[in-house]
Design an enzyme around this catalytic site. Structure first.
Site, PDB file in Angstrom:
ATOM      1  N   ASP A   1       0.857  -1.188   0.000  1.00 54.17           N
ATOM      2  CA  ASP A   1       0.000   0.000   0.000  1.00 54.17           C
ATOM      3  C   ASP A   1       0.895   1.242   0.000  1.00 54.17           C
ATOM      4  OD1 ASP A   1      -1.725   2.047   0.413  1.00 54.17           O
ATOM      5  OD2 ASP A   1      -2.654   1.216   2.223  1.00 54.17           O
ATOM      6  N   LEU A   2       0.908   1.943  -1.126  1.00 51.58           N
ATOM      7  CA  LEU A   2       1.798   3.099  -1.272  1.00 51.58           C
ATOM      8  C   LEU A   2       1.239   4.361  -0.628  1.00 51.58           C
ATOM      9  CD1 LEU A   2       2.937   2.480  -4.970  1.00 51.58           C
ATOM     10  CD2 LEU A   2       4.210   1.970  -2.878  1.00 51.58           C
TER      11      LEU A   2
ATOM     12  N   TYR B   1      -6.189  16.633  -6.591  1.00 49.63           N
ATOM     13  CA  TYR B   1      -5.629  15.835  -7.694  1.00 49.63           C
ATOM     14  C   TYR B   1      -4.656  16.672  -8.532  1.00 49.63           C
ATOM     15  CZ  TYR B   1      -5.189  12.876 -11.780  1.00 49.63           C
ATOM     16  OH  TYR B   1      -4.659  12.114 -12.795  1.00 49.63           O
TER      17      TYR B   1
ATOM     18  N   LYS C   1      -0.418  16.352  -8.746  1.00 49.22           N
ATOM     19  CA  LYS C   1       0.315  16.104  -9.991  1.00 49.22           C
ATOM     20  C   LYS C   1       1.263  17.263 -10.325  1.00 49.22           C
ATOM     21  CE  LYS C   1      -1.401  12.067 -11.078  1.00 49.22           C
ATOM     22  NZ  LYS C   1      -0.579  10.870 -11.244  1.00 49.22           N
TER      23      LYS C   1
HETATM   24  P1  NAI Z   1      -6.313   2.809 -12.595  1.00 49.64           P
HETATM   25  O1  NAI Z   1      -7.264   3.044 -11.469  1.00 49.64           O
HETATM   26  O2  NAI Z   1      -6.746   1.981 -13.733  1.00 49.64           O
HETATM   27  O3  NAI Z   1      -4.943   2.204 -12.014  1.00 49.64           O
HETATM   28  C1  NAI Z   1      -4.340   2.745 -10.880  1.00 49.64           C
HETATM   29  C2  NAI Z   1      -3.601   1.639 -10.147  1.00 49.64           C
HETATM   30  O4  NAI Z   1      -2.977   2.235  -8.994  1.00 49.64           O
HETATM   31  C3  NAI Z   1      -4.550   0.536  -9.633  1.00 49.64           C
HETATM   32  O5  NAI Z   1      -4.063  -0.744  -9.995  1.00 49.64           O
HETATM   33  C4  NAI Z   1      -4.540   0.733  -8.135  1.00 49.64           C
HETATM   34  O6  NAI Z   1      -4.723  -0.454  -7.381  1.00 49.64           O
HETATM   35  C5  NAI Z   1      -3.154   1.349  -7.914  1.00 49.64           C
HETATM   36  N1  NAI Z   1      -3.132   2.031  -6.619  1.00 49.64           N
HETATM   37  C6  NAI Z   1      -3.998   2.969  -6.171  1.00 49.64           C
HETATM   38  N2  NAI Z   1      -3.747   3.264  -4.896  1.00 49.64           N
HETATM   39  C7  NAI Z   1      -2.688   2.491  -4.520  1.00 49.64           C
HETATM   40  C8  NAI Z   1      -1.982   2.327  -3.300  1.00 49.64           C
HETATM   41  N3  NAI Z   1      -2.327   2.983  -2.182  1.00 49.64           N
HETATM   42  N4  NAI Z   1      -0.940   1.461  -3.280  1.00 49.64           N
HETATM   43  C9  NAI Z   1      -0.602   0.745  -4.380  1.00 49.64           C
HETATM   44  N5  NAI Z   1      -1.242   0.853  -5.558  1.00 49.64           N
HETATM   45  C10 NAI Z   1      -2.283   1.713  -5.625  1.00 49.64           C
HETATM   46  O7  NAI Z   1      -5.885   4.260 -13.067  1.00 49.64           O
HETATM   47  P2  NAI Z   1      -5.069   4.776 -14.352  1.00 49.64           P
HETATM   48  O8  NAI Z   1      -5.984   5.644 -15.113  1.00 49.64           O
HETATM   49  O9  NAI Z   1      -4.357   3.685 -15.010  1.00 49.64           O
HETATM   50  O10 NAI Z   1      -4.043   5.748 -13.642  1.00 49.64           O
HETATM   51  C11 NAI Z   1      -2.645   5.532 -13.628  1.00 49.64           C
HETATM   52  C12 NAI Z   1      -1.964   6.871 -13.409  1.00 49.64           C
HETATM   53  O11 NAI Z   1      -2.253   7.716 -14.518  1.00 49.64           O
HETATM   54  C13 NAI Z   1      -2.461   7.609 -12.176  1.00 49.64           C
HETATM   55  O12 NAI Z   1      -1.356   8.197 -11.531  1.00 49.64           O
HETATM   56  C14 NAI Z   1      -3.373   8.670 -12.745  1.00 49.64           C
HETATM   57  O13 NAI Z   1      -3.449   9.805 -11.932  1.00 49.64           O
HETATM   58  C15 NAI Z   1      -2.679   8.979 -14.057  1.00 49.64           C
HETATM   59  N6  NAI Z   1      -3.512   9.619 -15.049  1.00 49.64           N
HETATM   60  C16 NAI Z   1      -4.617   8.965 -15.552  1.00 49.64           C
HETATM   61  C17 NAI Z   1      -5.412   9.602 -16.480  1.00 49.64           C
HETATM   62  C18 NAI Z   1      -6.617   8.945 -17.079  1.00 49.64           C
HETATM   63  O14 NAI Z   1      -7.392   9.630 -17.787  1.00 49.64           O
HETATM   64  N7  NAI Z   1      -6.837   7.652 -16.859  1.00 49.64           N
HETATM   65  C19 NAI Z   1      -5.111  10.977 -16.936  1.00 49.64           C
HETATM   66  C20 NAI Z   1      -3.939  11.543 -16.371  1.00 49.64           C
HETATM   67  C21 NAI Z   1      -3.178  10.873 -15.453  1.00 49.64           C
END
Ligand code: NAI
Length: 255
Positions: free
Chosen positions: A41-42, A153, A157
């Site tokens: 858990d990060l 958020y 970032k």
């Molecule tokens: P997602 O929800 O599909 O994946 C995020 C992953 O992070 C999940 O597997 C989750 O379990 C993990 N995670 C969350 N909290 C955690 C914790 N406390 N410890 C360990 N792991 C944890 O989301 P997505 O869209 O793939 O996001 C990935 C990155 O991209 C994030 O940093 C998000 O802010 C960024 N991002 C996403 C955008 C989008 O439109 N999807 C746009 C801009 C940035």
């Protein structure tokens, strides 16, 4: 082939990055809350230390890459959690793994920022300074007091991007390259949850990039693969927008 740790590897962008690196023959150590080589858990310093210890053990103390994708969006349970995962979940892990990365011959770190960081450039929220001064508790309190998850958020970032650009300058001589990918709207579970949220859904659905569509996780993974590769050997401290033109639309004179 290289050994790369990828946070957030169980879903969305992190899963696409992990898949692409594996398909190219690299070893990936996924870090996530579940379904990963390292389950951690990060959101807490304890969890980050546990993750780093396991990554160091699995990589025999020498790591070639780190890609920080784990993050929470505007539907997170609290703004303080957004601050802890999005900012400190990357910055503390970078600090903990930097010595193992510095032992590699061509090490690289890529951070997933966001096009949303640009929303903070005109008037940065004070919680940003608290993050940059490494005061996690004060930043968490400021975020929860504000109770505006979309500001937490974008602030997380913006602070993460600024921190990494500063770090790129101060640690450049170690040879560990450090870059930021700033995605626009990417079709992942995080984005889907934002689209369905009663507070933010309409704004998210109407936020259409000039290119006329949302991106796919694999399109972010393409940029990450480049930055982690020897082809990017002189790219350091850079922000690559992979956003269908969103940043160009929002801030065309600001670069
Ligand atoms: P997602 O929800 O599909 O994946 C995020 C992953 O992070 C999940 O597997 C989750 O379990 C993990 N995670 C969350 N909290 C955690 C914790 N406390 N410890 C360990 N792991 C944890 O989301 P997505 O869209 O793939 O996001 C990935 C990155 O991209 C994030 O940093 C998000 O802010 C960024 N991002 C996403 C955008 C989008 O439109 N999807 C746009 C801009 C940035």
């Amino acid at each position: 082939m290289s050994v790369t740790a990828v946070t957030g590897s169980a879903s969305g962008i992190g899963a696409a990055v992990a898949q692409q690196l594996r398909e190219a023959g690299h070893t990936v150590i996924g870090i996530d809350r579940q379904q990963a080589e390292v389950v951690a858990d990060l959101s807490s310093s304890e969890g980050r230390k546990k993750a780093a210890e396991q990554v160091i053990a699995l990589s025999n103390g020498q790591l070639d890459g780190l890609v920080c994708c784990a993050g929470l969006g505007v539907t997170a349970p609290s703004s303080s959690l957004v601050v802890s995962v999005n900012y400190f979940g990357s910055t503390e892990l970078i600090d903990l793994l930097h010595p193992a990365l510095a032992k590699s011959t061509n090490p690289a770190i890529t951070i997933i920022g966001s096009v949303a960081a640009g929303q903070q450039t005109a008037q940065p929220h004070p919680m940003i300074e608290l993050m940059l001064s490494n005061d996690e508790q004060a930043a968490r309190t400021a975020a929860d007091e504000l109770a505006q998850p979309h500001i937490a958020y974008s602030a997380s970032k913006y602070a993460l991007t600024m921190h990494c650009r500063r770090l790129a300058v101060t640690t450049g001589s170690t040879g560990v390259r450090l870059n930021i990918v700033a995605p626009g709207a990417i079709e992942t579970p995080l984005h889907e949850a934002s689209k369905n949220d009663p507070r933010f859904g309409e704004a998210v659905r109407n936020f259409i990039a000039p290119i006329g569509r949302n991106g796919q996780p694999s399109e972010i993974a393409d940029a990450v693969s480049f930055l982690q590769s020897p082809q990017a050997s002189f790219v350091h401290g850079s922000i690559i927008y992979v956003d269908g033109g969103m940043d160009a639309m929002m801030r065309n004179g600001n670069f």
